[in-house]
Design an enzyme around this catalytic site. Sequence first.
Site, PDB file in Angstrom:
ATOM      1  N   SER A  28       0.827  -1.215   0.000  1.00  0.00           N
ATOM      2  CA  SER A  28       0.000   0.000   0.000  1.00  0.00           C
ATOM      3  C   SER A  28       0.857   1.260   0.000  1.00  0.00           C
ATOM      4  O   SER A  28       0.333   2.370   0.005  1.00  0.00           O
ATOM      5  CB  SER A  28      -0.933   0.008   1.219  1.00  0.00           C
ATOM      6  N   ASN A 115      -2.189  -2.682  13.275  1.00  0.00           N
ATOM      7  CA  ASN A 115      -3.650  -2.492  13.220  1.00  0.00           C
ATOM      8  C   ASN A 115      -4.091  -1.225  13.952  1.00  0.00           C
ATOM      9  O   ASN A 115      -4.896  -0.444  13.439  1.00  0.00           O
ATOM     10  CB  ASN A 115      -4.371  -3.720  13.780  1.00  0.00           C
ATOM     11  N   THR A 160     -40.131  26.807  -9.980  1.00  0.00           N
ATOM     12  CA  THR A 160     -40.398  25.426  -9.575  1.00  0.00           C
ATOM     13  C   THR A 160     -40.591  24.679 -10.885  1.00  0.00           C
ATOM     14  O   THR A 160     -41.106  25.249 -11.862  1.00  0.00           O
ATOM     15  CB  THR A 160     -41.667  25.304  -8.700  1.00  0.00           C
ATOM     16  N   HIS A 161     -40.136  23.445 -10.930  1.00  0.00           N
ATOM     17  CA  HIS A 161     -40.154  22.663 -12.181  1.00  0.00           C
ATOM     18  C   HIS A 161     -39.376  23.371 -13.296  1.00  0.00           C
ATOM     19  O   HIS A 161     -39.643  23.159 -14.474  1.00  0.00           O
ATOM     20  CB  HIS A 161     -41.579  22.394 -12.673  1.00  0.00           C
ATOM     21  N   SER A 282     -13.622  27.078 -27.136  1.00  0.00           N
ATOM     22  CA  SER A 282     -13.753  25.887 -27.974  1.00  0.00           C
ATOM     23  C   SER A 282     -12.676  25.937 -29.054  1.00  0.00           C
ATOM     24  O   SER A 282     -12.370  27.000 -29.576  1.00  0.00           O
ATOM     25  CB  SER A 282     -15.137  25.853 -28.620  1.00  0.00           C
ATOM     26  N   LYS A 288     -17.462  30.529 -28.620  1.00  0.00           N
ATOM     27  CA  LYS A 288     -17.833  29.832 -27.386  1.00  0.00           C
ATOM     28  C   LYS A 288     -17.016  30.270 -26.180  1.00  0.00           C
ATOM     29  O   LYS A 288     -15.825  30.513 -26.251  1.00  0.00           O
ATOM     30  CB  LYS A 288     -17.631  28.308 -27.558  1.00  0.00           C
ATOM     31  N   ASN A 290     -17.050  28.415 -22.549  1.00  0.00           N
ATOM     32  CA  ASN A 290     -17.693  27.275 -21.888  1.00  0.00           C
ATOM     33  C   ASN A 290     -17.490  27.296 -20.378  1.00  0.00           C
ATOM     34  O   ASN A 290     -16.395  27.610 -19.902  1.00  0.00           O
ATOM     35  CB  ASN A 290     -17.143  25.969 -22.455  1.00  0.00           C
ATOM     36  N   GLU A 295     -19.086  22.713 -14.951  1.00  0.00           N
ATOM     37  CA  GLU A 295     -19.444  21.358 -15.390  1.00  0.00           C
ATOM     38  C   GLU A 295     -18.654  20.302 -14.629  1.00  0.00           C
ATOM     39  O   GLU A 295     -19.187  19.254 -14.238  1.00  0.00           O
ATOM     40  CB  GLU A 295     -19.185  21.213 -16.889  1.00  0.00           C
ATOM     41  N   TYR A 322      -9.578  -6.656  12.584  1.00  0.00           N
ATOM     42  CA  TYR A 322      -8.973  -6.167  11.342  1.00  0.00           C
ATOM     43  C   TYR A 322      -8.954  -7.250  10.274  1.00  0.00           C
ATOM     44  O   TYR A 322      -8.678  -8.412  10.548  1.00  0.00           O
ATOM     45  CB  TYR A 322      -7.527  -5.703  11.613  1.00  0.00           C
ATOM     46  N   GLN A 327      -7.422  -2.233   4.035  1.00  0.00           N
ATOM     47  CA  GLN A 327      -6.378  -1.445   3.383  1.00  0.00           C
ATOM     48  C   GLN A 327      -6.953  -0.665   2.185  1.00  0.00           C
ATOM     49  O   GLN A 327      -6.384   0.343   1.761  1.00  0.00           O
ATOM     50  CB  GLN A 327      -5.249  -2.370   2.925  1.00  0.00           C
ATOM     51  N   LYS A 330      -8.128   3.622   2.104  1.00  0.00           N
ATOM     52  CA  LYS A 330      -7.416   4.893   2.015  1.00  0.00           C
ATOM     53  C   LYS A 330      -7.573   5.621   0.685  1.00  0.00           C
ATOM     54  O   LYS A 330      -7.842   6.828   0.648  1.00  0.00           O
ATOM     55  CB  LYS A 330      -5.930   4.670   2.335  1.00  0.00           C
TER      56      LYS A 330
HETATM   57  N1  ARG Z   1      -1.135  -1.420   5.272  1.00  0.00           N
HETATM   58  C1  ARG Z   1      -2.086  -1.936   6.187  1.00  0.00           C
HETATM   59  C2  ARG Z   1      -3.429  -1.238   6.002  1.00  0.00           C
HETATM   60  O1  ARG Z   1      -3.460  -0.247   5.404  1.00  0.00           O
HETATM   61  C3  ARG Z   1      -1.613  -1.740   7.593  1.00  0.00           C
HETATM   62  C4  ARG Z   1      -2.178  -2.710   8.575  1.00  0.00           C
HETATM   63  C5  ARG Z   1      -1.652  -4.060   8.319  1.00  0.00           C
HETATM   64  N2  ARG Z   1      -2.025  -4.965   9.337  1.00  0.00           N
HETATM   65  C6  ARG Z   1      -1.865  -6.258   9.223  1.00  0.00           C
HETATM   66  N3  ARG Z   1      -2.237  -7.004  10.214  1.00  0.00           N
HETATM   67  N4  ARG Z   1      -1.352  -6.804   8.149  1.00  0.00           N
HETATM   68  O2  ARG Z   1      -4.463  -1.708   6.443  1.00  0.00           O
END
Ligand code: ARG
Length: 463
Positions: A28, A115, A160-161, A282, A288, A290, A295, A322, A327, A330
């Site tokens: 990650s 974790n 309205t509408h 454009s 134009k 735009n 948008e 966990y 993962q 994120k």
């Molecule tokens: N890179 C992991 C995540 O984003 C970190 C936690 C990993 N924990 C584990 N028990 N492998 O979730």
Amino acid sequence: MSDKKSNAMWGGRFAAGPDAIMEEINASIGYDKRLASQDIEGSRAHAAMLAKQGIITDNDASAIREGLLTILSEIESGKFEFSAALEDIHMNVEARLKDLIGDAAGRLHTARSRNDQVATDFKLWTREQIDASIGGLEALIQALLKQAEAGADWVMPGFTHLQTAQPVTWGHHMMAYVEMFARDMSRFKDARVRMNESPLGAAALAGTGFNIDRHMTAEALGFDRPAANSLDAVSDRDFALEFLSNATIAAVHLSRFAEELVIWSSAQFRFVQLSDRFSTGSSIMPQKKNPDAAELIRAKIGRIMGSQVALLTVMKGLPLAYSKDMQEDKEQVFDAADNLMLALAAMTGMVSDMNANADELRKAASSGFSTATDLADWLVREAGLPFRDAHHVTGALVALAEQNGCDLPDLSLDQMQTVCDAITEGVFDVLTVDNSVASRISYGGTAPEQVRSQIQRWKQALS
Ligand code: ARG
């Protein structure tokens, strides 16, 4: 099978290293490097606590602290070399710490797991984004307040509408968005209060036998208290879901406003002129201009809501505590946060720059029989008609005006009296758009005096 060496961090029981595809799906670091400063902050708080509790020595703690600060500056200056073999930000930092300070680095992970570490880092990051979102919303609200103040009594059609309904004021329309974005702001504030509990010290899932002080680390990291259940602490992602949900609602509001700007800036409406700074041309049609920024803001809801659906789907059905599924949290939050900030900044720029065309607004407000309701209300108030009859009479007058190709105020008194003999000269007072909006003095109504008092209320609330 790869003959690479097993992982230095957890490879004790492994004879061989991971397959290249395993490394790719597992790593990650490509995105969680964005958690670097939060990771280091969390580790510093943890190390200081371990020393205070006598779990590691003061010497080790200060070596760890110095090492972490060095790593932070390496990362900030772009010198740090991230390694996919080390999977994530946590192990990248710890491995570099070992290079820098040797064995003491290995003591940092006492009474901690990745974790609780990742939950802490990610919460710190999300909390900062909540604050940034609140700031972005506030800037937009300030820009809207300026527009509202400038045009508190500019008359425009209310729809309205998307059909002309009744005249409203430009200030009133701007203030409608102030209300929406202010609620968005308060949703982020609410979420911040709820999420501000520290996962750190929950360890892998069960807590730890070491004599740690979770209150100390919570306080050091600006949390209100430690999270009360270690299983929940490491597996809770509803703070991220709440962030995404709030971002989604704000993006819906942005999208609705953006749509209005697209319509209003068209040659058919000409209600506003967007600045060159937030428009494009454009490549084929020279005339134009735009409204691309509007948008794109209108479209951002797609990915922001998509992120929310994606993370909800990842979390659905996950058993405690966990799982590596998490993962996948994120990138969704990073992408939604980046795009919300960008959309807010673009909208703020557009609103600050845009020029409302007061004459066009007035012209549009005066067409489409927009004061028909005022006429019906007059018949109730001044001629004593029941509202249903007044509605009927007004409908007949609208039809008469339509036949004559004119608007309601252009009918003569004689013409009107052919429909209803109770009508007197006084009716003309309510047929102008200015009188119409001026009469809407109920709390929250569109009368300029009401709009101005709402502007003052918000200015005070935000100062
Ligand atoms: N890179 C992991 C995540 O984003 C970190 C936690 C990993 N924990 C584990 N028990 N492998 O979730």
